[in-house]
Design a protein around this motif. Structure first.
Motif, PDB file in Angstrom:
ATOM      1  N   SER A 115      29.050  37.953  34.655  1.00  0.00           N
ATOM      2  CA  SER A 115      30.205  38.946  35.218  1.00  0.00           C
ATOM      3  C   SER A 115      31.163  39.509  33.832  1.00  0.00           C
ATOM      4  O   SER A 115      31.083  39.583  33.200  1.00  0.00           O
ATOM      5  CB  SER A 115      30.524  37.961  36.271  1.00  0.00           C
ATOM      6  OG  SER A 115      31.433  37.335  35.048  1.00  0.00           O
ATOM      7  N   PHE A 116      31.541  40.559  35.277  1.00  0.00           N
ATOM      8  CA  PHE A 116      32.633  41.248  34.538  1.00  0.00           C
ATOM      9  C   PHE A 116      34.292  41.559  35.989  1.00  0.00           C
ATOM     10  O   PHE A 116      33.228  41.964  36.388  1.00  0.00           O
ATOM     11  CB  PHE A 116      32.072  42.907  34.131  1.00  0.00           C
ATOM     12  CG  PHE A 116      32.860  43.586  33.634  1.00  0.00           C
ATOM     13  CD1 PHE A 116      33.815  43.239  32.772  1.00  0.00           C
ATOM     14  CD2 PHE A 116      32.755  45.337  33.883  1.00  0.00           C
ATOM     15  CE1 PHE A 116      34.735  44.017  31.548  1.00  0.00           C
ATOM     16  CE2 PHE A 116      33.753  45.501  33.347  1.00  0.00           C
ATOM     17  CZ  PHE A 116      35.212  45.458  32.252  1.00  0.00           C
ATOM     18  N   THR A 117      34.768  41.070  34.832  1.00  0.00           N
ATOM     19  CA  THR A 117      36.454  41.551  36.222  1.00  0.00           C
ATOM     20  C   THR A 117      37.376  41.917  34.924  1.00  0.00           C
ATOM     21  O   THR A 117      37.601  41.896  33.445  1.00  0.00           O
ATOM     22  CB  THR A 117      36.381  40.105  36.135  1.00  0.00           C
ATOM     23  OG1 THR A 117      35.355  39.250  37.076  1.00  0.00           O
ATOM     24  CG2 THR A 117      38.186  39.613  37.211  1.00  0.00           C
ATOM     25  N   VAL A 118      38.107  43.268  36.054  1.00  0.00           N
ATOM     26  CA  VAL A 118      39.474  43.468  35.388  1.00  0.00           C
ATOM     27  C   VAL A 118      40.256  43.084  36.632  1.00  0.00           C
ATOM     28  O   VAL A 118      39.927  43.475  37.526  1.00  0.00           O
ATOM     29  CB  VAL A 118      39.139  44.472  35.117  1.00  0.00           C
ATOM     30  CG1 VAL A 118      40.034  45.781  34.494  1.00  0.00           C
ATOM     31  CG2 VAL A 118      37.142  45.112  35.025  1.00  0.00           C
ATOM     32  N   VAL A 119      40.732  42.383  36.080  1.00  0.00           N
ATOM     33  CA  VAL A 119      42.236  41.970  36.847  1.00  0.00           C
ATOM     34  C   VAL A 119      43.427  42.195  35.573  1.00  0.00           C
ATOM     35  O   VAL A 119      43.042  41.536  34.282  1.00  0.00           O
ATOM     36  CB  VAL A 119      42.055  40.922  37.074  1.00  0.00           C
ATOM     37  CG1 VAL A 119      41.485  39.629  36.227  1.00  0.00           C
ATOM     38  CG2 VAL A 119      43.513  39.779  38.109  1.00  0.00           C
ATOM     39  N   PRO A 200      39.923  34.227  34.487  1.00  0.00           N
ATOM     40  CA  PRO A 200      41.490  34.129  35.634  1.00  0.00           C
ATOM     41  C   PRO A 200      41.036  34.656  36.694  1.00  0.00           C
ATOM     42  O   PRO A 200      39.722  35.168  37.368  1.00  0.00           O
ATOM     43  CB  PRO A 200      42.228  35.688  35.653  1.00  0.00           C
ATOM     44  CG  PRO A 200      41.851  35.960  33.945  1.00  0.00           C
ATOM     45  CD  PRO A 200      40.752  36.345  34.003  1.00  0.00           C
ATOM     46  N   GLU A 201      41.242  33.676  37.551  1.00  0.00           N
ATOM     47  CA  GLU A 201      40.738  33.522  39.770  1.00  0.00           C
ATOM     48  C   GLU A 201      41.139  34.512  40.032  1.00  0.00           C
ATOM     49  O   GLU A 201      42.061  35.216  39.719  1.00  0.00           O
ATOM     50  CB  GLU A 201      41.197  32.051  40.011  1.00  0.00           C
ATOM     51  CG  GLU A 201      40.396  32.405  41.544  1.00  0.00           C
ATOM     52  CD  GLU A 201      41.659  30.909  41.724  1.00  0.00           C
ATOM     53  OE1 GLU A 201      40.308  30.547  43.361  1.00  0.00           O
ATOM     54  OE2 GLU A 201      42.411  29.932  41.470  1.00  0.00           O
ATOM     55  N   VAL A 202      40.086  34.861  40.757  1.00  0.00           N
ATOM     56  CA  VAL A 202      40.956  37.015  41.549  1.00  0.00           C
ATOM     57  C   VAL A 202      40.302  35.923  43.652  1.00  0.00           C
ATOM     58  O   VAL A 202      39.997  35.438  43.568  1.00  0.00           O
ATOM     59  CB  VAL A 202      39.382  37.309  41.043  1.00  0.00           C
ATOM     60  CG1 VAL A 202      39.437  38.996  42.341  1.00  0.00           C
ATOM     61  CG2 VAL A 202      40.080  38.455  40.005  1.00  0.00           C
ATOM     62  N   LYS A 203      41.702  35.920  43.607  1.00  0.00           N
ATOM     63  CA  LYS A 203      42.139  35.690  44.840  1.00  0.00           C
ATOM     64  C   LYS A 203      41.990  37.007  46.036  1.00  0.00           C
ATOM     65  O   LYS A 203      42.509  37.920  46.180  1.00  0.00           O
ATOM     66  CB  LYS A 203      43.299  34.866  45.359  1.00  0.00           C
ATOM     67  CG  LYS A 203      43.340  33.404  44.652  1.00  0.00           C
ATOM     68  CD  LYS A 203      44.020  32.480  44.786  1.00  0.00           C
ATOM     69  CE  LYS A 203      44.120  31.131  43.914  1.00  0.00           C
ATOM     70  NZ  LYS A 203      46.163  30.579  45.118  1.00  0.00           N
ATOM     71  N   ASN A 204      41.437  37.563  47.040  1.00  0.00           N
ATOM     72  CA  ASN A 204      41.668  38.043  48.686  1.00  0.00           C
ATOM     73  C   ASN A 204      41.508  39.395  48.210  1.00  0.00           C
ATOM     74  O   ASN A 204      41.459  39.853  48.151  1.00  0.00           O
ATOM     75  CB  ASN A 204      43.330  38.110  48.346  1.00  0.00           C
ATOM     76  CG  ASN A 204      44.047  36.337  48.815  1.00  0.00           C
ATOM     77  OD1 ASN A 204      43.361  35.973  49.584  1.00  0.00           O
ATOM     78  ND2 ASN A 204      45.258  36.169  48.903  1.00  0.00           N
ATOM     79  N   TYR A 205      39.665  39.471  47.171  1.00  0.00           N
ATOM     80  CA  TYR A 205      39.444  40.731  46.941  1.00  0.00           C
ATOM     81  C   TYR A 205      38.946  41.241  47.595  1.00  0.00           C
ATOM     82  O   TYR A 205      38.040  40.695  48.329  1.00  0.00           O
ATOM     83  CB  TYR A 205      38.792  40.379  45.185  1.00  0.00           C
ATOM     84  CG  TYR A 205      38.193  42.134  44.683  1.00  0.00           C
ATOM     85  CD1 TYR A 205      39.075  43.026  44.550  1.00  0.00           C
ATOM     86  CD2 TYR A 205      36.027  41.876  44.831  1.00  0.00           C
ATOM     87  CE1 TYR A 205      38.335  44.207  43.843  1.00  0.00           C
ATOM     88  CE2 TYR A 205      36.529  43.360  44.245  1.00  0.00           C
ATOM     89  CZ  TYR A 205      37.512  44.709  44.546  1.00  0.00           C
ATOM     90  OH  TYR A 205      36.640  45.019  43.697  1.00  0.00           O
TER      91      TYR A 205
END
Length: 219
Positions: A115-119, A200-205
């Motif tokens: 995965s790739f996450t940007v936060v 990091p956890e991402v909420k309500n995306y």
């Protein structure tokens, strides 16, 4: 033959391949899901071209709530196109030069990418073997143009200094693993310290969690 000529004479189709939210999205202009990549922010009136040709979508999980720092990778996940100003200008980014993968590669082979996450203006590429990440979203003031530099000690006790004119990459423009960071002088900069061990956890995306593309668009 006539059908092929007619198809080539048409304008390439444009389709939305990713939505960050209700006002930011990526469009791909080209045949067979390959071509120009465009970024649009309707609230900030931004419409720019991160990739001018040959872009192919990233097919793994992609979650991107960050707005100031925008990072986009393509199918091969061999590097990134990033913007640090809400999508107005773009830079190419590569992985750290350290050999982070078990086979000695200094990049993440696509078949191990998860995965790739940007936060929070920081990017995280997760693979089966490693976690690649950009620095925290600021530059260490000690290596600003008028800063004092960063003194550090070598293993033999010799003192060196990271000088403002030769301190390495600005924030957000290189992706490192923690193991690669341990062999780099970047570890002495505050924006590379106290990094997480997991994404990091991402909420309500509210955006999409994968890119999408119709191979038959325009046919």
């Amino acid at each position: 033959m006539l059908a092929v000529i007619e198809c080539q004479a048409k304008q390439p189709p444009t389709q939305v391949v990713y939505r960050f939210d209700d006002h930011r999205y990526l469009e791909l202009k080209g045949w067979d899901c390959e071509g120009e990549l465009w970024y649009t922010d309707t609230k900030k009136n931004i419409h720019t071209e991160p990739v001018s040709q040959f872009y192919r979508i990233f097919t793994r999980k992609f979650v991107h709530p960050s707005e100031k720092y925008i990072a986009i990778t393509g199918w091969g996940a061999g590097g990134f196109i990033v913007s640090k100003d809400h999508g107005q200008t773009w830079n190419s980014v590569r992985f750290s030069p350290a050999h982070n993968e078990p086979n000695g590669d200094d990049y993440a082979p696509y078949d191990v990418v998860i995965s790739f996450t940007v936060v929070n203006d920081q990017g995280f590429l997760l693979t089966k073997n490693s976690l690649y990440m950009s620095s925290k979203p600021f530059d260490d003031p000690r290596v600003s143009p008028n800063g004092p530099g960063i003194p550090y000690k070598l293993e033999d006790g010799t003192m060196e200094t990271l000088e403002p004119s030769n301190s390495g990459w600005p924030w957000g423009l290189v992706y490192m693993t923690k193991s690669g960071l341990s062999e780099s002088t970047q570890q002495f900069k505050t924006n590379w310290q106290d990094l997480p061990d997991k994404v990091p956890e991402v909420k309500n995306y509210q955006g999409w969690d994968h890119m999408r593309c119709d191979m038959d668009a325009g046919r």
